[in-house]
Scaffold this motif. Structure first.
Motif, short mmCIF file in Angstrom:
data_model
loop_
_atom_site.label_atom_id
_atom_site.label_comp_id
_atom_site.label_asym_id
_atom_site.label_seq_id
_atom_site.Cartn_x
_atom_site.Cartn_y
_atom_site.Cartn_z
N ALA A 233 0.82 -1.20 0.00
CA ALA A 233 0.00 0.00 0.00
C ALA A 233 0.86 1.26 0.00
O ALA A 233 0.42 2.31 -0.46
CB ALA A 233 -0.92 0.00 1.21
N ALA A 234 2.07 1.16 0.50
CA ALA A 234 2.93 2.34 0.61
C ALA A 234 3.64 2.65 -0.69
O ALA A 234 4.09 3.77 -0.89
CB ALA A 234 3.94 2.14 1.72
N ILE A 235 3.75 1.69 -1.59
CA ILE A 235 4.48 1.89 -2.83
C ILE A 235 3.48 2.03 -3.98
O ILE A 235 2.64 1.16 -4.19
CB ILE A 235 5.44 0.72 -3.11
N ARG A 236 3.60 3.12 -4.71
CA ARG A 236 2.78 3.32 -5.89
C ARG A 236 3.69 3.34 -7.09
O ARG A 236 4.71 4.01 -7.10
CB ARG A 236 2.02 4.64 -5.80
N VAL A 237 3.34 2.59 -8.10
CA VAL A 237 4.17 2.54 -9.31
C VAL A 237 3.41 3.25 -10.42
O VAL A 237 2.27 2.93 -10.72
CB VAL A 237 4.48 1.09 -9.71
N GLN A 238 4.06 4.23 -11.02
CA GLN A 238 3.48 4.95 -12.13
C GLN A 238 4.30 4.61 -13.37
O GLN A 238 5.52 4.56 -13.31
CB GLN A 238 3.52 6.45 -11.89
N THR A 239 3.64 4.39 -14.45
CA THR A 239 4.36 4.13 -15.69
C THR A 239 4.26 5.35 -16.58
O THR A 239 3.18 5.85 -16.87
CB THR A 239 3.82 2.89 -16.42
N VAL A 240 5.39 5.86 -16.95
CA VAL A 240 5.46 6.99 -17.86
C VAL A 240 6.18 6.49 -19.09
O VAL A 240 7.39 6.29 -19.08
CB VAL A 240 6.22 8.17 -17.22
N ALA B 70 9.17 2.86 -15.49
CA ALA B 70 8.35 2.77 -14.29
C ALA B 70 8.98 3.64 -13.21
O ALA B 70 10.17 3.56 -12.94
CB ALA B 70 8.23 1.34 -13.81
N ILE B 71 8.19 4.49 -12.59
CA ILE B 71 8.66 5.37 -11.53
C ILE B 71 7.99 4.93 -10.24
O ILE B 71 6.77 4.79 -10.19
CB ILE B 71 8.32 6.84 -11.83
N ARG B 72 8.77 4.73 -9.20
CA ARG B 72 8.24 4.29 -7.92
C ARG B 72 8.23 5.49 -6.96
O ARG B 72 9.23 6.14 -6.78
CB ARG B 72 9.11 3.18 -7.36
N SER B 73 7.09 5.75 -6.36
CA SER B 73 7.03 6.84 -5.39
C SER B 73 6.57 6.27 -4.06
O SER B 73 5.74 5.37 -4.01
CB SER B 73 6.07 7.93 -5.87
N LEU B 74 7.10 6.80 -2.98
CA LEU B 74 6.79 6.31 -1.65
C LEU B 74 5.79 7.25 -0.99
O LEU B 74 5.83 8.46 -1.19
CB LEU B 74 8.05 6.23 -0.80
N SER B 75 4.94 6.66 -0.18
CA SER B 75 4.00 7.52 0.54
C SER B 75 4.71 8.19 1.70
O SER B 75 5.79 7.79 2.12
CB SER B 75 2.82 6.68 1.06
N ALA B 76 4.12 9.21 2.26
CA ALA B 76 4.75 9.99 3.33
C ALA B 76 4.95 9.15 4.59
O ALA B 76 5.90 9.34 5.33
CB ALA B 76 3.91 11.21 3.64
N SER B 77 4.06 8.18 4.84
CA SER B 77 4.20 7.38 6.05
C SER B 77 5.44 6.49 6.00
O SER B 77 6.09 6.27 7.02
CB SER B 77 2.95 6.54 6.28
N SER B 78 5.79 6.00 4.82
CA SER B 78 7.01 5.18 4.69
C SER B 78 8.25 6.01 4.93
O SER B 78 9.20 5.56 5.55
CB SER B 78 7.08 4.54 3.31
N LYS C 73 8.56 6.59 8.62
CA LYS C 73 9.05 5.39 9.31
C LYS C 73 10.56 5.26 9.12
O LYS C 73 11.28 4.92 10.05
CB LYS C 73 8.35 4.15 8.77
N LYS C 74 11.01 5.53 7.89
CA LYS C 74 12.43 5.42 7.60
C LYS C 74 13.22 6.45 8.42
O LYS C 74 14.27 6.12 8.98
CB LYS C 74 12.67 5.64 6.11
N GLU C 75 12.73 7.68 8.49
CA GLU C 75 13.40 8.71 9.26
C GLU C 75 13.44 8.36 10.74
O GLU C 75 14.44 8.57 11.42
CB GLU C 75 12.71 10.07 9.05
#
Length: 84
Positions: A5-12, A16-24, A27-29
């Motif tokens: 759910a945290a990873i969204r893949v957009q195809t341009v 393929a470009i992977r963007s992370l949600s703010a919650s991930s 968590k990493k920080e």
């Protein structure tokens, strides 16, 4: 580490470009902040108990031969050739 759910893949186009949600990212920080703030307990008494001084092993001794080669050679020479 990342949930689907945290990873969204957009195809341009074809890329393929992977963007992370703010919650991930949050968590990493938080994870990195905790790792950076970790201080191990370094007491000298604890270190002395778990380690020993290095002592090099003794060098092996050369084998000792108790054979008297001169007398054995004389005995062999005096024996002569054995025939049947």
């Amino acid at each position: 580490m990342f949930t689907l759910a945290a990873i969204r893949v957009q195809t341009v186009g074809r890329v393929a470009i992977r963007s992370l949600s703010a919650s991930s990212v949050a968590k990493k920080e938080l994870y990195l902040k905790e790792i950076r703030s970790y201080k191990p307990d370094a007491s000298a008494a604890k270190a002395d108990v778990s380690t020993k001084e290095f002592a090099a092993p003794k060098a092996p001794e050369a084998p000792k031969n108790d054979i008297d080669l001169k007398s054995d050679l004389k005995t062999y020479e005096q024996a002569g050739v054995l025939t049947q």
